[in-house]
Design a protein around this motif. Sequence first.
Motif, PDB file in Angstrom:
ATOM      1  N   THR A 184      -9.706  -3.113 -18.418  1.00  0.00           N
ATOM      2  CA  THR A 184     -10.342  -3.396 -17.144  1.00  0.00           C
ATOM      3  C   THR A 184     -10.172  -4.863 -16.767  1.00  0.00           C
ATOM      4  OG1 THR A 184     -11.992  -1.671 -17.554  1.00  0.00           O
ATOM      5  CG2 THR A 184     -12.503  -3.283 -15.863  1.00  0.00           C
ATOM      6  N   PHE A 185      -9.863  -5.097 -15.480  1.00  0.00           N
ATOM      7  CA  PHE A 185      -9.644  -6.447 -14.972  1.00  0.00           C
ATOM      8  C   PHE A 185     -10.504  -6.659 -13.722  1.00  0.00           C
ATOM      9  CE2 PHE A 185      -5.933  -4.934 -17.165  1.00  0.00           C
ATOM     10  CZ  PHE A 185      -5.513  -6.006 -17.938  1.00  0.00           C
ATOM     11  N   ASP A 186     -11.129  -7.836 -13.621  1.00  0.00           N
ATOM     12  CA  ASP A 186     -11.961  -8.171 -12.469  1.00  0.00           C
ATOM     13  C   ASP A 186     -11.097  -8.460 -11.244  1.00  0.00           C
ATOM     14  OD1 ASP A 186     -14.329  -7.946 -13.903  1.00  0.00           O
ATOM     15  OD2 ASP A 186     -14.293 -10.053 -14.517  1.00  0.00           O
ATOM     16  N   ILE A 187     -11.537  -7.955 -10.082  1.00  0.00           N
ATOM     17  CA  ILE A 187     -10.836  -8.192  -8.819  1.00  0.00           C
ATOM     18  C   ILE A 187     -11.673  -9.037  -7.858  1.00  0.00           C
ATOM     19  CG2 ILE A 187      -9.765  -7.115  -6.807  1.00  0.00           C
ATOM     20  CD1 ILE A 187      -8.239  -6.706  -9.443  1.00  0.00           C
ATOM     21  N   GLY A 188     -12.985  -8.746  -7.762  1.00  0.00           N
ATOM     22  CA  GLY A 188     -13.830  -9.515  -6.858  1.00  0.00           C
ATOM     23  C   GLY A 188     -15.146  -8.802  -6.594  1.00  0.00           C
ATOM     24  N   ASP A 189     -15.884  -9.299  -5.611  1.00  0.00           N
ATOM     25  CA  ASP A 189     -17.202  -8.750  -5.282  1.00  0.00           C
ATOM     26  C   ASP A 189     -17.361  -8.609  -3.771  1.00  0.00           C
ATOM     27  OD1 ASP A 189     -18.966  -8.854  -7.946  1.00  0.00           O
ATOM     28  OD2 ASP A 189     -17.665 -10.626  -7.897  1.00  0.00           O
ATOM     29  N   VAL A 190     -17.889  -7.466  -3.343  1.00  0.00           N
ATOM     30  CA  VAL A 190     -18.213  -7.202  -1.942  1.00  0.00           C
ATOM     31  C   VAL A 190     -19.530  -6.423  -1.924  1.00  0.00           C
ATOM     32  CG1 VAL A 190     -17.546  -6.044   0.188  1.00  0.00           C
ATOM     33  CG2 VAL A 190     -15.788  -7.122  -1.230  1.00  0.00           C
ATOM     34  N   PRO A 191     -20.552  -6.886  -1.204  1.00  0.00           N
ATOM     35  CA  PRO A 191     -21.839  -6.189  -1.189  1.00  0.00           C
ATOM     36  C   PRO A 191     -21.728  -4.778  -0.612  1.00  0.00           C
ATOM     37  CG  PRO A 191     -22.068  -8.406  -0.313  1.00  0.00           C
ATOM     38  CD  PRO A 191     -20.598  -8.139  -0.419  1.00  0.00           C
ATOM     39  N   LEU A 192     -22.630  -3.913  -1.030  1.00  0.00           N
ATOM     40  CA  LEU A 192     -22.753  -2.596  -0.426  1.00  0.00           C
ATOM     41  C   LEU A 192     -22.945  -2.731   1.084  1.00  0.00           C
ATOM     42  CD1 LEU A 192     -25.162  -0.828  -2.948  1.00  0.00           C
ATOM     43  CD2 LEU A 192     -22.833  -0.073  -2.425  1.00  0.00           C
ATOM     44  N   ASN A 193     -22.423  -1.764   1.822  1.00  0.00           N
ATOM     45  CA  ASN A 193     -22.561  -1.694   3.284  1.00  0.00           C
ATOM     46  C   ASN A 193     -21.824  -2.809   4.019  1.00  0.00           C
ATOM     47  OD1 ASN A 193     -24.304   0.692   3.800  1.00  0.00           O
ATOM     48  ND2 ASN A 193     -25.738  -0.447   2.504  1.00  0.00           N
ATOM     49  N   GLN A 194     -20.883  -3.453   3.356  1.00  0.00           N
ATOM     50  CA  GLN A 194     -20.049  -4.458   4.028  1.00  0.00           C
ATOM     51  C   GLN A 194     -18.608  -3.946   4.069  1.00  0.00           C
ATOM     52  OE1 GLN A 194     -20.625  -8.702   3.241  1.00  0.00           O
ATOM     53  NE2 GLN A 194     -18.427  -8.855   2.834  1.00  0.00           N
ATOM     54  N   THR A 195     -18.000  -3.968   5.249  1.00  0.00           N
ATOM     55  CA  THR A 195     -16.627  -3.512   5.401  1.00  0.00           C
ATOM     56  C   THR A 195     -15.671  -4.523   4.769  1.00  0.00           C
ATOM     57  OG1 THR A 195     -17.174  -2.358   7.450  1.00  0.00           O
ATOM     58  CG2 THR A 195     -14.841  -2.822   7.045  1.00  0.00           C
ATOM     59  N   PHE A 196     -14.701  -4.021   4.020  1.00  0.00           N
ATOM     60  CA  PHE A 196     -13.718  -4.875   3.375  1.00  0.00           C
ATOM     61  C   PHE A 196     -12.386  -4.146   3.318  1.00  0.00           C
ATOM     62  CE2 PHE A 196     -15.482  -2.299   0.012  1.00  0.00           C
ATOM     63  CZ  PHE A 196     -14.452  -2.071  -0.891  1.00  0.00           C
ATOM     64  N   SER A 197     -11.366  -4.874   2.885  1.00  0.00           N
ATOM     65  CA  SER A 197     -10.039  -4.269   2.773  1.00  0.00           C
ATOM     66  C   SER A 197      -9.487  -4.468   1.373  1.00  0.00           C
ATOM     67  CB  SER A 197      -9.073  -4.893   3.798  1.00  0.00           C
ATOM     68  OG  SER A 197      -8.768  -6.229   3.450  1.00  0.00           O
ATOM     69  N   TYR A 198      -8.650  -3.537   0.958  1.00  0.00           N
ATOM     70  CA  TYR A 198      -7.878  -3.720  -0.274  1.00  0.00           C
ATOM     71  C   TYR A 198      -6.461  -3.223  -0.054  1.00  0.00           C
ATOM     72  CZ  TYR A 198      -8.298   1.301  -1.524  1.00  0.00           C
ATOM     73  OH  TYR A 198      -8.237   2.682  -1.547  1.00  0.00           O
ATOM     74  N   GLU A 199      -5.568  -3.710  -0.884  1.00  0.00           N
ATOM     75  CA  GLU A 199      -4.198  -3.213  -0.908  1.00  0.00           C
ATOM     76  C   GLU A 199      -3.777  -3.092  -2.363  1.00  0.00           C
ATOM     77  OE1 GLU A 199      -0.717  -3.974   2.020  1.00  0.00           O
ATOM     78  OE2 GLU A 199      -0.562  -5.533   0.478  1.00  0.00           O
ATOM     79  N   ILE A 200      -3.330  -1.889  -2.744  1.00  0.00           N
ATOM     80  CA  ILE A 200      -2.805  -1.649  -4.086  1.00  0.00           C
ATOM     81  C   ILE A 200      -1.295  -1.596  -3.991  1.00  0.00           C
ATOM     82  CG2 ILE A 200      -2.740  -0.066  -6.040  1.00  0.00           C
ATOM     83  CD1 ILE A 200      -5.455   0.992  -5.163  1.00  0.00           C
ATOM     84  N   ARG A 201      -0.612  -2.389  -4.807  1.00  0.00           N
ATOM     85  CA  ARG A 201       0.838  -2.435  -4.809  1.00  0.00           C
ATOM     86  C   ARG A 201       1.382  -2.059  -6.191  1.00  0.00           C
ATOM     87  NH1 ARG A 201       1.700  -8.461  -2.057  1.00  0.00           N
ATOM     88  NH2 ARG A 201       0.484  -8.070  -0.145  1.00  0.00           N
ATOM     89  N   TYR A 202       2.435  -1.261  -6.199  1.00  0.00           N
ATOM     90  CA  TYR A 202       3.144  -0.944  -7.447  1.00  0.00           C
ATOM     91  C   TYR A 202       4.618  -0.912  -7.086  1.00  0.00           C
ATOM     92  CZ  TYR A 202       3.828   1.364 -12.033  1.00  0.00           C
ATOM     93  OH  TYR A 202       4.197   1.683 -13.319  1.00  0.00           O
ATOM     94  N   GLU A 203       5.239  -2.067  -7.152  1.00  0.00           N
ATOM     95  CA  GLU A 203       6.603  -2.234  -6.659  1.00  0.00           C
ATOM     96  C   GLU A 203       7.341  -3.256  -7.521  1.00  0.00           C
ATOM     97  OE1 GLU A 203       5.217  -2.990  -2.714  1.00  0.00           O
ATOM     98  OE2 GLU A 203       5.070  -5.154  -3.042  1.00  0.00           O
ATOM     99  N   GLY A 204       8.645  -3.034  -7.687  1.00  0.00           N
ATOM    100  CA  GLY A 204       9.407  -3.867  -8.605  1.00  0.00           C
ATOM    101  C   GLY A 204       8.836  -3.806 -10.002  1.00  0.00           C
ATOM    102  N   ASN A 205       8.205  -2.673 -10.331  1.00  0.00           N
ATOM    103  CA  ASN A 205       7.532  -2.435 -11.608  1.00  0.00           C
ATOM    104  C   ASN A 205       6.450  -3.475 -11.903  1.00  0.00           C
ATOM    105  OD1 ASN A 205       6.988  -0.955 -13.926  1.00  0.00           O
ATOM    106  ND2 ASN A 205       8.458  -2.082 -15.173  1.00  0.00           N
TER     107      ASN A 205
END
Length: 255
Positions: A184-205
């Motif tokens: 498991t790796f930490d990414i960040g923190d966003v409170p409940l009920n707050q709109t946010f964005s993420y992008e997952i990439r799996y490219e160039g291995n």
Amino acid sequence: MSPPKTPFHPFSVLLLAASLLSIPSTFAQTLNPSCAPGGNFDLSNFSLQLPIGQPGSPTTISPDKLAGCTGFQDKDHFFTNPDDGSLQMNVPGDTSTGCVTTKNSKHCRTELREQNPSSWNPNAPTNRLSANLTVVSAGGSTCIGQIHIDDAISHKPVAELFYDDKGHITVGMEQTREGGNEKTFDIGDVPLNQTFSYEIRYEGNVFSVVLNGGKPVEVTTFQLNAPKSYFKVGNYLQGKTPSTVRFFGIEVTHG
């Protein structure tokens, strides 16, 4: 907090959209709160898995049945939110509630699975899943996006993006195709009920996660040897109590 502007790509498949106030321009369009999700969004490249059905065999809805304003929706698990037009995905809790899991999981889910392509090569230059969402309740913890190894190769994920009730976001990475050794790796923190964005990439291995348009967090310690994979997005409950996730935008990009 302002979400990032997602660059347009000619191979992009637009799935969901939402208001100009909180969503990047690639997602922005008017939603009809009176329509089923398929009337607002192109679900032609995704199937839906619900937390109902027979034990070991949850109900799956094909892309053609999701299509159109009168297409499939489930008032308990998968529907257009009448207030903001978002795609709302609910899970009632763990298996003690009677919800149904797959034979390879102990957790219930309301989740979209990429179907076209049914899998892709992680060595390609572009493989990205972008989303804008609000987690109303995480039920302890839920998976809001994942990359899964092609079913013909393994029943294990490559990576799962988790959100817990404290607003902490982590990614769980399998180290082998056999599974059972997730880190498991930490990414960040966003409170409940707050709109946010993420992008997952799996490219160039190389696997990475971008949170709210920030710097990509790369995780390159795993030894999976780039298995064919596919994206999943939704509410895949890891905890015990009810969870609710509202998606304002989802975009899959290959190229």
